[in-house]
Motif scaffolding. Sequence first.
Motif, short mmCIF file in Angstrom:
data_model
loop_
_atom_site.label_atom_id
_atom_site.label_comp_id
_atom_site.label_asym_id
_atom_site.label_seq_id
_atom_site.Cartn_x
_atom_site.Cartn_y
_atom_site.Cartn_z
N GLY A 40 69.46 -15.40 37.81
CA GLY A 40 68.66 -16.38 37.08
C GLY A 40 67.38 -16.76 37.78
O GLY A 40 66.70 -17.71 37.37
N GLY A 41 67.03 -16.04 38.83
CA GLY A 41 65.84 -16.36 39.58
C GLY A 41 64.57 -15.78 38.98
O GLY A 41 64.60 -14.97 38.04
N VAL A 42 63.47 -16.20 39.57
CA VAL A 42 62.14 -15.72 39.21
C VAL A 42 61.47 -15.18 40.47
O VAL A 42 61.64 -15.73 41.56
N LEU A 43 60.72 -14.11 40.34
CA LEU A 43 59.94 -13.58 41.45
C LEU A 43 58.68 -14.44 41.58
O LEU A 43 57.88 -14.55 40.65
N GLN A 44 58.52 -15.07 42.74
CA GLN A 44 57.34 -15.88 43.02
C GLN A 44 56.38 -15.04 43.88
O GLN A 44 56.70 -14.71 45.02
N ALA A 45 55.24 -14.67 43.31
CA ALA A 45 54.28 -13.83 44.01
C ALA A 45 53.12 -14.68 44.53
O ALA A 45 52.58 -15.51 43.80
N PHE A 46 52.76 -14.45 45.80
CA PHE A 46 51.69 -15.25 46.39
C PHE A 46 50.81 -14.40 47.28
O PHE A 46 51.31 -13.61 48.10
N GLY A 47 49.52 -14.57 47.11
CA GLY A 47 48.55 -13.93 47.99
C GLY A 47 47.26 -14.71 47.94
O GLY A 47 47.00 -15.45 46.98
N THR A 48 46.45 -14.59 48.97
CA THR A 48 45.14 -15.25 48.98
C THR A 48 44.07 -14.18 49.17
O THR A 48 44.38 -13.03 49.49
N GLN A 70 53.01 -16.22 39.39
CA GLN A 70 52.03 -16.15 40.46
C GLN A 70 51.70 -17.54 40.98
O GLN A 70 51.25 -18.41 40.23
N LEU A 71 51.93 -17.75 42.26
CA LEU A 71 51.47 -18.95 42.95
C LEU A 71 50.08 -18.66 43.50
O LEU A 71 49.81 -17.54 43.93
N GLY A 72 49.22 -19.66 43.51
CA GLY A 72 47.87 -19.41 44.02
C GLY A 72 47.16 -20.68 44.43
O GLY A 72 47.56 -21.79 44.05
N ILE A 73 46.11 -20.51 45.20
CA ILE A 73 45.30 -21.64 45.61
C ILE A 73 44.75 -22.37 44.38
O ILE A 73 44.63 -23.59 44.37
N PRO A 96 45.47 -25.79 57.00
CA PRO A 96 46.87 -26.23 57.15
C PRO A 96 47.26 -27.20 56.04
O PRO A 96 46.46 -28.04 55.62
N GLY A 97 48.47 -27.06 55.56
CA GLY A 97 48.98 -27.96 54.53
C GLY A 97 48.70 -27.52 53.11
O GLY A 97 49.26 -28.09 52.17
N LEU A 98 47.86 -26.51 52.93
CA LEU A 98 47.54 -26.07 51.57
C LEU A 98 48.75 -25.49 50.87
O LEU A 98 48.99 -25.75 49.68
N ALA A 99 49.54 -24.71 51.58
CA ALA A 99 50.72 -24.10 50.96
C ALA A 99 51.69 -25.16 50.47
O ALA A 99 52.31 -25.01 49.40
N ALA A 100 51.83 -26.24 51.20
CA ALA A 100 52.74 -27.32 50.78
C ALA A 100 52.25 -27.97 49.49
O ALA A 100 53.06 -28.35 48.63
N ARG A 101 50.94 -28.08 49.33
CA ARG A 101 50.38 -28.63 48.09
C ARG A 101 50.68 -27.71 46.92
O ARG A 101 51.03 -28.16 45.82
N ILE A 102 50.55 -26.39 47.14
CA ILE A 102 50.85 -25.42 46.09
C ILE A 102 52.33 -25.46 45.74
O ILE A 102 52.72 -25.48 44.57
N TRP A 103 53.16 -25.50 46.77
CA TRP A 103 54.62 -25.53 46.58
C TRP A 103 55.04 -26.74 45.76
O TRP A 103 55.87 -26.64 44.86
N ALA A 104 54.46 -27.91 46.06
CA ALA A 104 54.85 -29.15 45.39
C ALA A 104 54.56 -29.12 43.90
O ALA A 104 55.19 -29.85 43.11
N LEU A 105 53.64 -28.27 43.48
CA LEU A 105 53.25 -28.18 42.07
C LEU A 105 54.00 -27.08 41.33
O LEU A 105 53.81 -26.92 40.12
N ALA A 106 54.83 -26.33 42.02
CA ALA A 106 55.45 -25.13 41.43
C ALA A 106 56.88 -25.41 40.97
O ALA A 106 57.63 -26.14 41.63
N PRO A 107 57.28 -24.81 39.85
CA PRO A 107 58.65 -24.96 39.34
C PRO A 107 59.61 -23.98 40.02
O PRO A 107 60.14 -23.06 39.40
N ILE A 108 59.81 -24.15 41.32
CA ILE A 108 60.63 -23.21 42.11
C ILE A 108 62.08 -23.65 42.08
O ILE A 108 62.40 -24.83 42.23
#
Length: 246
Positions: A40-48, A70-73, A96-108
């Motif tokens: 039941g998972g989803v593939l979370q893809a991330f790159g900058t 896709q997760l992104g900046i 620093p800390g940008l990934a945490a901001r992205i994570w907090a907005l994602a339906p993971i």
Amino acid sequence: MIDQDAYAEVARSAIDRLVTKERDTIARAGTLIYESLRAGGVLQAFGTGHSRSIALELVGRAGGLVPANQLGIRDVAYYGDASPADILDPKIEREPGLAARIWALAPIRPEDIFVIISNSGGNAAIVEMAQLAVNHGHQVIAITSRAHTTRLPSGPRLADLAHVTIDNGAPYGDAALPLPDGTTICPISNLTGVLAAQMLVAEVVGHHLNAGVAPPIFRSANTPGGDAHNAALLRTYGPRVRLGDA
């Protein structure tokens, strides 16, 4: 001599290397993705940077996997309160800390699996996203350059954190053709990164077929019935798959 044939030769060599030397690694990664999706998972893809294009290759693609997000900046502007101007600096990936901001907005969800792409494997957003995923119990697959990442200063790097690391075969600095003044041109990482991404898709789909399960695959929206087919599959995942600009 520097011309199209010079790059074509380097490109062929890089492709041949990936197909032969990374096939077992890609097979292991494909199994992990399949197991995540079946749970039941989803593939979370991330790159900058330019690695975003490889993440995008895995998301919303005709012939690709539906349960892929896709997760992104850009998410801190799309779904958060940042303005577009806040994310225009290409060096923001080092913040620093940008990934945490992205994570907090994602339906993971716990069942999700991460594919994180970075040629260098050392920028703050990349390393921190991998750390967040590992700390939350997710499997992480990396697509990166071992030739580059091994020349970084000691400390956490994407390849150090990933459960499976696919080596894209790109040289240090990515560009592959040397000029007389020492400059190099014509990068490799996106070429082999996209190939690795689609080899992963093929592995995942093969697992579904071997199990007698219909793989959740997008059809081209530009073919008859494509929109209806895709919409029916997307309803299963709801806001977990955010196609954004995919």
